[in-house]
Design a protein around this motif. Structure first.
Motif, PDB file in Angstrom:
ATOM      1  N   SER A   1      46.083  17.628  30.904  1.00  0.00           N
ATOM      2  CA  SER A   1      47.389  18.009  31.433  1.00  0.00           C
ATOM      3  C   SER A   1      48.402  16.894  31.212  1.00  0.00           C
ATOM      4  CB  SER A   1      47.292  18.314  32.928  1.00  0.00           C
ATOM      5  OG  SER A   1      46.509  19.464  33.168  1.00  0.00           O
TER       6      SER A   1
ATOM      7  N   ALA B   1      43.012  21.906  29.072  1.00  0.00           N
ATOM      8  CA  ALA B   1      42.940  21.595  30.503  1.00  0.00           C
ATOM      9  C   ALA B   1      42.476  22.809  31.297  1.00  0.00           C
ATOM     10  CB  ALA B   1      44.303  21.125  31.008  1.00  0.00           C
ATOM     11  N   HIS B   2      42.978  23.987  30.950  1.00  0.00           N
ATOM     12  CA  HIS B   2      42.582  25.196  31.666  1.00  0.00           C
ATOM     13  C   HIS B   2      41.105  25.528  31.441  1.00  0.00           C
ATOM     14  CE1 HIS B   2      46.480  25.924  33.220  1.00  0.00           C
ATOM     15  NE2 HIS B   2      47.046  26.166  32.042  1.00  0.00           N
TER      16      HIS B   2
ATOM     17  N   TYR C   1      55.046  23.059  39.191  1.00  0.00           N
ATOM     18  CA  TYR C   1      53.970  22.462  38.393  1.00  0.00           C
ATOM     19  C   TYR C   1      53.240  21.366  39.161  1.00  0.00           C
ATOM     20  CZ  TYR C   1      51.756  19.454  34.927  1.00  0.00           C
ATOM     21  OH  TYR C   1      50.849  18.681  34.248  1.00  0.00           O
TER      22      TYR C   1
ATOM     23  N   GLN D   1      49.265  21.279  40.427  1.00  0.00           N
ATOM     24  CA  GLN D   1      48.278  20.258  40.095  1.00  0.00           C
ATOM     25  C   GLN D   1      47.767  19.551  41.349  1.00  0.00           C
ATOM     26  OE1 GLN D   1      46.914  20.189  37.281  1.00  0.00           O
ATOM     27  NE2 GLN D   1      48.258  19.847  35.545  1.00  0.00           N
TER      28      GLN D   1
ATOM     29  N   PHE E   1      47.326  21.703  27.188  1.00  0.00           N
ATOM     30  CA  PHE E   1      47.229  22.411  28.463  1.00  0.00           C
ATOM     31  C   PHE E   1      46.166  23.510  28.407  1.00  0.00           C
ATOM     32  CE2 PHE E   1      51.414  20.656  29.794  1.00  0.00           C
ATOM     33  CZ  PHE E   1      51.032  20.241  31.057  1.00  0.00           C
TER      34      PHE E   1
END
Length: 239
Positions: free
Chosen positions: A78, A100-101, A208, A212, A97
């Motif tokens: 991220s 990251a997911h 955002y 996080q 990203f």
């Protein structure tokens, strides 16, 4: 409620760097960044602070901390995505990203399935892709659907986990996943559909960072399992 109070007391100091870096970012970055190094650093600092939190609250390379491990790696990617987006490398930032997911999905797990929930979310994101696809170029017309599938899967797995666990951290994490989708949705409608949102950057970044934060905080359970188990064991013996 007692567990929530204990969590707040024991983790507040570890979260102070995150609060401090948030204040720095929103105080100093007054407009949409144009790729400057200093805005890139300030944008990444809150995520680095969350990485510090995941390590500081308790972190080991064993199965008891598996969620912490996956989410820590997700935060790394991220952070990379934040940096790449900030220097106008959108496709590469989206890839970072997306990775990251994948790690967040691994952290949330695949049980319980909750297939109906997953299908409903995939139908919704398919409709969204249909609406915006005509505004995508040759790279994004492939990358955006893949990314949407990944973030939708992340949302599905976090909500399914929350519905099963029914505790504060899992529900808060699911809320964070929803905010992540909202944040990315705001980017999409401004970038691909040209919708002039008021204070778009603030809306995008607030949702955002909140997302996080909620995802990182869900790792508090890992440390709690180890830290409070001796006390719980003594209570069980006394009973």
């Amino acid at each position: 409620m007692n567990d929530l109070v204990h969590l707040a007391k024991s983790h507040s100091l570890k979260l102070l760097p995150f609060l401090g870096t948030l204040i720095l970012y929103f105080s100093l970055v007054r407009r949409d960044p144009q790729g400057e190094l200093w805005t890139t650093v300030l944008k990444c600092l809150p995520i680095v602070a969350l990485m510090f939190y995941v390590l500081a609250k308790g972190f080991k390379l064993n199965k008891d901390y598996r969620r912490s491990q996956w989410i820590f790696i997700g935060l790394i990617f991220s952070c990379g995505g934040d940096a790449l987006l900030n220097v106008n490398l959108f496709p590469f930032g989206m890839i970072s990203f997306g990775i990251a997911h994948v790690f967040y999905i691994s952290a949330f797990g695949w049980k319980p399935r909750k297939w109906f929930l997953g299908i409903a979310l995939y139908v919704a994101v398919t409709l969204f892709i249909y609406v915006v696809h005509k505004n995508l170029d040759e790279i994004l017309i492939v990358g955006v659907p893949i990314y949407c599938a990944l973030i939708t899967t992340m949302l599905w797995r976090s909500i399914a986990r929350a519905l099963d666990a029914k505790n504060f951290l899992s529900v808060f994490c699911a809320l964070g996943s929803i905010l992540f989708v909202i944040s990315d949705g705001l980017i999409a409608v401004t970038m691909f559909m040209g919708v002039p949102l008021p204070h778009a950057r603030l809306q995008i970044m607030i949702t955002y960072y909140a997302a996080q934060f909620a995802i990182a905080l869900s790792t508090a359970e890992d440390g709690a399992k180890v830290n409070v188990s001796p006390k719980l064991n003594r209570n069980k013996k006394q009973k």
